[in-house]
Motif scaffolding. Structure first.
Motif, PDB file in Angstrom:
ATOM      1  N   LYS A 114       0.831  -1.203   0.000  1.00 35.19           N
ATOM      2  CA  LYS A 114       0.000   0.000   0.000  1.00 35.19           C
ATOM      3  C   LYS A 114       0.869   1.258   0.000  1.00 35.19           C
ATOM      4  N   ARG A 115       1.992   1.201   0.722  1.00 34.42           N
ATOM      5  CA  ARG A 115       2.908   2.357   0.728  1.00 34.42           C
ATOM      6  C   ARG A 115       3.512   2.587  -0.652  1.00 34.42           C
ATOM      7  N   ALA A 118       0.824   4.244  -2.632  1.00 33.97           N
ATOM      8  CA  ALA A 118       0.678   5.640  -2.203  1.00 33.97           C
ATOM      9  C   ALA A 118       1.826   6.502  -2.744  1.00 33.97           C
ATOM     10  N   ASP A 119       3.043   5.964  -2.682  1.00 28.68           N
ATOM     11  CA  ASP A 119       4.198   6.706  -3.209  1.00 28.68           C
ATOM     12  C   ASP A 119       4.085   6.892  -4.720  1.00 28.68           C
ATOM     13  N   THR A 121       1.422   7.106  -6.504  1.00 29.10           N
ATOM     14  CA  THR A 121       0.327   7.992  -6.898  1.00 29.10           C
ATOM     15  C   THR A 121       0.382   9.332  -6.167  1.00 29.10           C
ATOM     16  N   ALA A 122       1.516   9.600  -5.532  1.00 30.57           N
ATOM     17  CA  ALA A 122       1.678  10.885  -4.843  1.00 30.57           C
ATOM     18  C   ALA A 122       1.475  12.008  -5.852  1.00 30.57           C
ATOM     19  N   THR A 126      -7.732  13.746  -5.633  1.00 28.04           N
ATOM     20  CA  THR A 126      -8.758  12.834  -5.138  1.00 28.04           C
ATOM     21  C   THR A 126      -9.592  12.263  -6.277  1.00 28.04           C
ATOM     22  N   LEU A 129      -7.554   9.633  -8.211  1.00 26.87           N
ATOM     23  CA  LEU A 129      -7.470   8.381  -7.459  1.00 26.87           C
ATOM     24  C   LEU A 129      -8.788   7.611  -7.532  1.00 26.87           C
ATOM     25  N   ARG A 133      -9.233   3.973  -9.193  1.00 20.04           N
ATOM     26  CA  ARG A 133      -9.783   2.887  -8.370  1.00 20.04           C
ATOM     27  C   ARG A 133     -11.026   2.296  -9.039  1.00 20.04           C
TER      28      ARG A 133
END
Length: 147
Positions: A114-115, A118-119, A121-122, A126, A129, A133
């Protein structure tokens, strides 16, 4: 009629994603980042067990890992000696079950993944994302649908 040529770049990107995400060194590095020292096959087995509620038959694990039953048996023995799984025999069937330690390792692997996401898609908004998704979920649902 579907224009296959319109999808070449998507196909290429998916192949690159799968190759990158499942590469042995990437999985080992990901696991190493959370203090887990396992080979890529063992990591895959933990992911599969975790995704299936923590328990599955040894035969199903072999099928999903794309390994032979003898190879899977050796893998399960290694994971059991590491305290990550238990084997439950019922007649001729052997179920493989994550131990509490195995569940903890699975959770740490998922959190590390997950990290990475997240990195990666930094900087995405919103809305971006949510669209990603939504489209990815729709795609996975379509590709895994039972005919």
């Amino acid at each position: 009629m579907v224009n296959v040529a319109e999808h070449e770049d998507i196909y290429s990107s998916l192949i690159q994603l799968i190759a990158a995400w499942t590469a042995s060194d990437v999985q080992r590095d990901l696991a190493g980042s959370v203090g887990v020292e396992l080979d890529a096959t063992a990591i895959r087995a933990l992911y599969l067990l975790g995704l299936h509620g923590g328990t599955m038959s040894a035969g199903q694990l072999a099928e999903l890992c794309h390994t032979s039953r003898p190879t899977t048996s050796k893998l399960v023995s290694r994971l059991a000696s590491d305290g990550l799984v238990d084997r439950d025999r019922t007649g001729r069937t052997v179920d493989v079950r994550l131990t509490e330690s195995g569940r903890l390792v699975y959770t740490r692997l998922v959190d590390a993944g997950k990290r990475v996401i997240a990195d990666s898609t930094a900087g995405w908004g919103t809305d971006e994302l949510e669209q990603f998704r939504s489209h990815l979920t729709r795609f996975v649902d379509a590709i895994t649908a039972t005919p």
